[in-house]
Structure formats: structure tokens, C-alpha cells
Design an enzyme around this catalytic site. Structure first.
Site, PDB file in Angstrom:
ATOM      1  N   LYS A   1      55.675  -3.280 -24.365  1.00 12.36           N
ATOM      2  CA  LYS A   1      54.444  -3.653 -25.085  1.00 12.36           C
ATOM      3  C   LYS A   1      53.953  -5.062 -24.757  1.00 12.36           C
ATOM      4  O   LYS A   1      53.549  -5.817 -25.631  1.00 12.36           O
ATOM      5  CB  LYS A   1      54.642  -3.504 -26.597  1.00 12.36           C
ATOM      6  CG  LYS A   1      54.880  -2.066 -27.052  1.00 12.36           C
ATOM      7  CD  LYS A   1      54.922  -1.985 -28.561  1.00 12.36           C
ATOM      8  CE  LYS A   1      55.142  -0.560 -29.032  1.00 12.36           C
ATOM      9  NZ  LYS A   1      56.533  -0.095 -28.784  1.00 12.36           N
ATOM     10  N   ARG A   2      53.956  -5.410 -23.480  1.00 13.68           N
ATOM     11  CA  ARG A   2      53.472  -6.723 -23.079  1.00 13.68           C
ATOM     12  C   ARG A   2      51.942  -6.763 -23.106  1.00 13.68           C
ATOM     13  O   ARG A   2      51.278  -5.752 -22.910  1.00 13.68           O
ATOM     14  CB  ARG A   2      53.972  -7.084 -21.677  1.00 13.68           C
ATOM     15  CG  ARG A   2      55.495  -7.174 -21.563  1.00 13.68           C
ATOM     16  CD  ARG A   2      56.068  -8.259 -22.469  1.00 13.68           C
ATOM     17  NE  ARG A   2      57.456  -8.545 -22.154  1.00 13.68           N
ATOM     18  CZ  ARG A   2      58.482  -8.212 -22.902  1.00 13.68           C
ATOM     19  NH1 ARG A   2      58.296  -7.541 -24.013  1.00 13.68           N
ATOM     20  NH2 ARG A   2      59.706  -8.543 -22.553  1.00 13.68           N
TER      21      ARG A   2
END
Length: 306
Positions: free
Chosen positions: A105-106
Site C-alpha cells: 500500500k505505498r
């Protein structure tokens, strides 16, 4: 293409991805006690415990499922030892023929996004040599900084046949605060993001009609998920929220495309922690067998023939 490979694996098994999100409280004592005794109460011991636990799960279920999804936060809290375990888990799963979705989830831009992409789906260049590190097949990314937060990943997707799952409509209750309640031209934000993801994925559509640029769409919001399926016919969905978060097979009916292979559904502790439920076994040494039974039960709930 990678997305075609994932779909073909699903056709042979089931539309299930198992989340490998280990917590010490959910690991059997017989694994923990032996390793703590040998290595002490250290991050290195915890990392060894997690790998032993993951390996047991993978060994028992790898022929029943197409993919696994390790959540990096569960590993990186243990520092470099945890990150090494994350990389080892990815390599072991891929060695067993599984597709790996790195749940990272960058969300950032420019050189920072490029660095994240290099670390997780690309290759690092060092003095003229290229090195592959914790190379997942897909990763999850956050698009809420706009296209320039996604574009750096697309280059590595092209170069190395990798894929993304972009957050669109997440499974948590609070997602409505932003994703539903913020309207533009009468449409909720998640629909606008879905349209963007569909557009970004057009160059990555494989022979089976789906793009390697997929979307995260939660099982806990079935009406919104059905809307997104109509809006995004060529987008493959990663579906969290099944099982422990409340989603059921019935909630997923609107997610499937005509061939039923438009999505892969995640279950984490409902499978890896199945031995603690008391439903499948009373013996913690059979934790992996309990996980196997939980996979088969989930497969039945999703309505897929075994």
C-alpha cells in the site's frame, strides 16, 4: 502476461488468495517455544517463527490456491530480520508455483515511488549489475496522490511483467468517510478512482480480457462492488474483507464477470488462524491441516466446484 497466468491458476484451483499476516499470538506454541529457546526473545527469533509458520501453511495449501498475499507491516515491525523473512516467504511461495501479491500500500511520487517500485517489483541496478530483491508479482498501491504516484510503477510492470492492485473501494468501515461521501458531479470518489484505474490499465490488458493493473474492492460493500464491476469490465479485482471482516460468498455475487474469474478473494486469519477456532482440529500441531480445511470450506462458500 502475468494476469493471464493468475487467471489460469484460478481456473485450475479457486479464486482465493491467502493472506500471510502472522502475529505471534496466532502461531502455535510448539513453533514458538522451540525457536525462542534457541534464539532468545529477539526479532530474529520472531522472524524465524514466522517463516516456519508460513512454510507450514504454504506446504499444505499451495496446490489448492493460486496466490498468497503477505502484508509487509507484520514483518517490518521486526526490523531487518522481519524484512528478510518477508523476502524469504515470497521466494518460498514463488518456488511452490504461487503468485505473490505484496501488500505494501505505498503511495508517493517521483523518485520515492520509483524506489518503492524498484524494491518490490523491479530490479536494483548496482554498479552496472541488476539485482532482484523482495520481488512480488503484484503489489498494492495507494492512488490518492494522483497519476504521478502510479506512473513509476507502470514502467516496472512493463519491463518485468508485474502488476498492481490499486486501492479503489476498501473494506474498512471508515472508507465511506472519503471514498463514498466526497462527491464530484454527483458521483462518489471511489467511482472516479475506479474510472482512472480502468484507464491506466488499458495498455496492460492480457489475452483473457483483464488488465494487470487491478483494483482493491472490498467484499464488505457489495453494492458498491457491483457498481464497480459494471464500470470496470476489464479490471481484475483483489477482494479483501471476506471472513473475519464479515464478507461472505453471497456478498460477492456482483463481483464476478461472466466467466467468474474477474476477482480473487482474500482471507487471512480465517485460514491461517483456523486451528484456533476449534472447528477443524483440537491439536495445534495440525495448524496447517486446519488451514487446508478452511480453504476447502471457503472454496465451497464461493460456489466453485472442487
Amino acid at each position: 502476461m502475468l494476469i493471464d497466468s493468475l487467471i489460469k491458476k484460478i481456473q485450475k484451483t479457486a479464486p482465493i488468495v491467502v493472506g500471510l499476516d502472522p502475529r505471534l499470538s496466532q502461531v502455535p506454541d510448539f513453533i514458538k517455544n522451540e525457536i525462542f529457546a534457541a534464539r532468545g526473545n529477539t526479532p530474529e527469533a520472531a522472524a524465524d517463527i514466522f517463516f516456519a509458520f508460513n512454510k507450514g501453511i504454504i506446504d499444505e495449501i499451495h496446490e489448492l490456491i493460486p496466490a498468497v498475499k503477505p502484508q509487509i507491516a507484520m514483518y517490518e515491525q521486526y526490523g531487518t530480520a522481519g524484512l528478510a523473512c518477508y523476502a524469504k516467504t515470497i521466494a518460498y511461495a514463488r518456488g511452490k508455483g504461487l503468485v505473490v501479491i505484496g501488500d505494501i500500500k505505498r503511495g508517493d511520487i517521483a523518485g520515492t515511488a520509483e524506489a518503492y517500485s524498484t524494491a518490490h517489483i523491479g530490479q536494483l541496478e548496482i554498479n552496472g549489475s541488476k539485482v532482484e530483491q523482495a520481488a512480488a508479482d503484484f503489489i498494492t498501491v495507494n492512488p490518492y496522490m494522483g497519476f504521478d504516484s502510479i506512473e513509476p510503477y507502470l514502467a516496472d510492470c512493463r519491463a518485468y511483467d508485474r502488476g498492481l492492485f490499486v486501492l479503489v473501494k476498501t473494506s474498512n468501515k471508515g472508507s465511506a468517510d472519503i471514498q463514498d461521501e466526497l462527491l464530484q458531479n454527483g458521483k462518489p470518489l471511489y467511482q472516479h478512482v475506479g474510472e482512472l484505474v480502468s484507464k491506466w490499465g488499458e495498455p496492460f490488458i492480457g489475452e483473457m480480457g483483464y488488465s494487470a493493473i487491478g483494483a482493491v474492492v472490498g467484499a464488505t460493500h457489495p453494492e458498491q462492488a457491483a457498481e464497480l464491476r459494471k464500470l470496470m469490465p476489464h479490471t481484475f479485482f483483489l477482494v479483501p474483507g471476506y471472513g473475519a471482516q464479515g464478507g461472505t460468498g453471497k456478498d460477492l455475487q456482483g463481483l464476478w464477470s461472466k466467466d467468474t474469474y474477474g476477482a480473487v478473494v482474500n482471507s487471512s486469519r480465517g485460514i491461517t488462524g483456523a486451528f484456533q477456532s476449534g472447528k477443524f482440529t483440537a491439536n495445534e500441531r495440525e495448524y496447517a491441516l486446519a488451514a487446508r480445511q478452511a480453504v476447502l470450506e471457503m472454496k465451497n462458500d464461493l460456489g466453485v466446484c472442487i
